[in-house]
Write an enzyme that holds these catalytic residues in place. Structure first.
Site, PDB file in Angstrom:
ATOM      1  N   ASP A 132       0.820  -1.133  -0.003  1.00 57.81           N
ATOM      2  CA  ASP A 132      -0.071  -0.109   0.003  1.00 57.81           C
ATOM      3  C   ASP A 132       0.840   1.138  -0.069  1.00 57.81           C
ATOM      4  OD1 ASP A 132      -2.338  -1.396  -0.031  1.00 57.81           O
ATOM      5  OD2 ASP A 132      -2.645  -1.544   2.185  1.00 57.81           O
ATOM      6  N   ASP A 152      -7.193  -1.525  -4.768  1.00 61.25           N
ATOM      7  CA  ASP A 152      -8.329  -1.207  -3.739  1.00 61.25           C
ATOM      8  C   ASP A 152      -9.183  -0.277  -4.515  1.00 61.25           C
ATOM      9  OD1 ASP A 152      -7.246  -2.862  -1.785  1.00 61.25           O
ATOM     10  OD2 ASP A 152      -5.826  -1.140  -0.915  1.00 61.25           O
TER      11      ASP A 152
END
Length: 201
Positions: A132, A152
């Site tokens: 991330d 995401d």
């Protein structure tokens, strides 16, 4: 009119699933290229301002779900992601709707992006940590300390599209709305003016 229907159905039979595959492949490629760039160029835990406090790069390894939730359950999400992929692939035979193809393509690409991390990245199969790196502090009011990635974004966008598709009632095979429309113009009219009668102004 009826002679063109088989041709249209045949065309949609391969073209619409191709839209799904193209979107999923694009999301997966962009996601993995971005993550590889992050790993190669950023230090874990480092924050790099891009647009001030509106957008920043912040490299973390996420063992949980989207937006860093449910850390420590990586293997569960690996199984769930694999199940989602299988379910989507089983729908290809029925798929004739472009909106559904876009939704499923975004979902499949996003799931595959994070699943690839869990299968190939440290600490190892099947508990690899997801990379991330997108940090948007202005979202922290709703998602505290949310850090996410392209996969995401694709998943969330796909789910929003799914809500719209459900509200509008678009069938996955692209045929439901057309049938209901035909019944309005044929069945109802035939019942109102039986054969042998004429409507008067």
């Amino acid at each position: 009119m009826t002679e063109t229907q088989p041709t249209t159905r045949s065309w949609r039979g391969w073209a619409v699933p191709l839209v799904l595959v193209a979107i999923a492949g694009g999301v997966l490629l962009a996601d993995q290229l971005a993550k590889n760039w992050v790993v190669a160029n950023l230090v874990e835990g480092q924050t790099v301002p891009v647009l001030g406090d509106f957008l920043r790069w912040h490299f973390v390894r996420n063992p949980g779900a989207a937006f860093s939730m449910a850390s420590g359950s990586t293997w569960i999400f690996t199984i769930l992601a694999a199940a989602v992929v299988v379910v989507i692939l089983t729908q290809l035979r029925r798929l004739r709707s472009v909106p559904w193809a876009v939704f499923l393509g975004l979902l499949l690409g996003g799931v595959l992006g994070n699943l690839t991390d869990r299968l190939t990245r440290a600490p190892g199969f099947p508990e690899g940590h997801v990379i991330d790196y997108i940090s948007t502090p202005w979202m922290w009011l709703w998602f505290p300390e949310a850090i996410y990635n392209i996969a995401d974004i694709a998943i969330v966008t796909g789910m929003i599209l799914f809500i719209v598709i459900t509200l509008v009632d678009i069938p996955i095979n692209g045929s439901g709305r057309k049938k209901s429309s035909e019944s309005v113009h044929t069945g109802d009219d035939a019942g109102e003016f039986p054969e042998g009668t004429h409507a008067t102004p």
